[in-house]
Design an enzyme around this catalytic site. Sequence first.
Site, PDB file in Angstrom:
ATOM      1  N   GLY A  31       0.839  -1.190   0.000  1.00 29.31           N
ATOM      2  CA  GLY A  31       0.000   0.000   0.000  1.00 29.31           C
ATOM      3  C   GLY A  31       0.874   1.240   0.000  1.00 29.31           C
ATOM      4  CD  GLN A  57       3.419   5.752   2.622  1.00 34.13           C
ATOM      5  OE1 GLN A  57       2.459   5.181   2.134  1.00 34.13           O
ATOM      6  NE2 GLN A  57       4.420   5.100   3.195  1.00 34.13           N
ATOM      7  CB  CYS A  64       5.131   2.324   7.383  1.00 37.63           C
ATOM      8  SG  CYS A  64       4.667   3.813   6.492  1.00 37.63           S
ATOM      9  CG  LEU A  65       6.473   0.956   1.319  1.00 40.60           C
ATOM     10  CD1 LEU A  65       5.942   1.223  -0.087  1.00 40.60           C
ATOM     11  CD2 LEU A  65       7.545  -0.126   1.296  1.00 40.60           C
ATOM     12  CG  HIS A  97      -0.598   1.264   7.219  1.00 37.18           C
ATOM     13  ND1 HIS A  97       0.347   0.875   8.147  1.00 37.18           N
ATOM     14  CD2 HIS A  97       0.046   2.092   6.354  1.00 37.18           C
ATOM     15  CE1 HIS A  97       1.500   1.464   7.865  1.00 37.18           C
ATOM     16  NE2 HIS A  97       1.350   2.201   6.775  1.00 37.18           N
ATOM     17  CD  GLU A  98      -1.194   2.523   2.678  1.00 38.67           C
ATOM     18  OE1 GLU A  98      -0.802   3.701   2.541  1.00 38.67           O
ATOM     19  OE2 GLU A  98      -0.435   1.602   3.010  1.00 38.67           O
ATOM     20  CG  HIS A 118       0.154   6.789   5.429  1.00 37.17           C
ATOM     21  ND1 HIS A 118       1.289   7.308   6.005  1.00 37.17           N
ATOM     22  CD2 HIS A 118       0.421   5.474   5.210  1.00 37.17           C
ATOM     23  CE1 HIS A 118       2.199   6.340   6.127  1.00 37.17           C
ATOM     24  NE2 HIS A 118       1.697   5.210   5.655  1.00 37.17           N
TER      25      HIS A 118
HETATM   26 NI    NI Z   1       2.613   3.359   5.669  1.00 37.94          NI
END
Ligand code: NI
Length: 173
Positions: A48, A53, A95-96, A137-138, A141
């Site tokens: 995701g 991000q 998380c990226l 999660h997304e 963000h």
């Molecule tokens: Ni994340």
Amino acid sequence: MLRKIVKYGDPVLETVCDPVPESEFGTPELRSLVQDMFETMYRAQGIGLAAPQIGIPRRLTVIDCSGGEGEREQHVLINPEIVFEDGSQVGEEGCLSIPGFRENVKRPATVRTRARTPDGERIEIEAEELLARAICHENDHLNGVLFLDHLSRLKRQIIRRKIRNLRKRGEWD
Ligand code: NI
């Protein structure tokens, strides 16, 4: 086109994002942004990615729990709203924007989400297990919330300290 994924510490990750305006639905710009986000997410081996991000404070996320392996299952959620949640699940999350750290996070077992597609179509999806986790999660963000915010204060402090040290050594950019 690959975009640069911003890391924890960048204020854009703690910003409440603005909705994608009506005038942008159906435009080539929005479509190519979505393509870039999928490309960037697959390259980073994520499931995701949210627009903040890649430095864009807009309410737009892409998700594919297949991770780009086997059959793809792409979801694009624009201006999403979680309208129903039920139950709970605990599972490991990363998380990226916070690479190298994974922790257990409690999430709803089931969520129902309303969103728009890049063409502006209204959709509603019901998700459970990993997809429900990814959506939560997304969606977080878009409100400037990270998985760290769901951890105990102590765990969060330990991770923050480790990240500070990585940054000092120039290993966090
Ligand atoms: Ni994340």
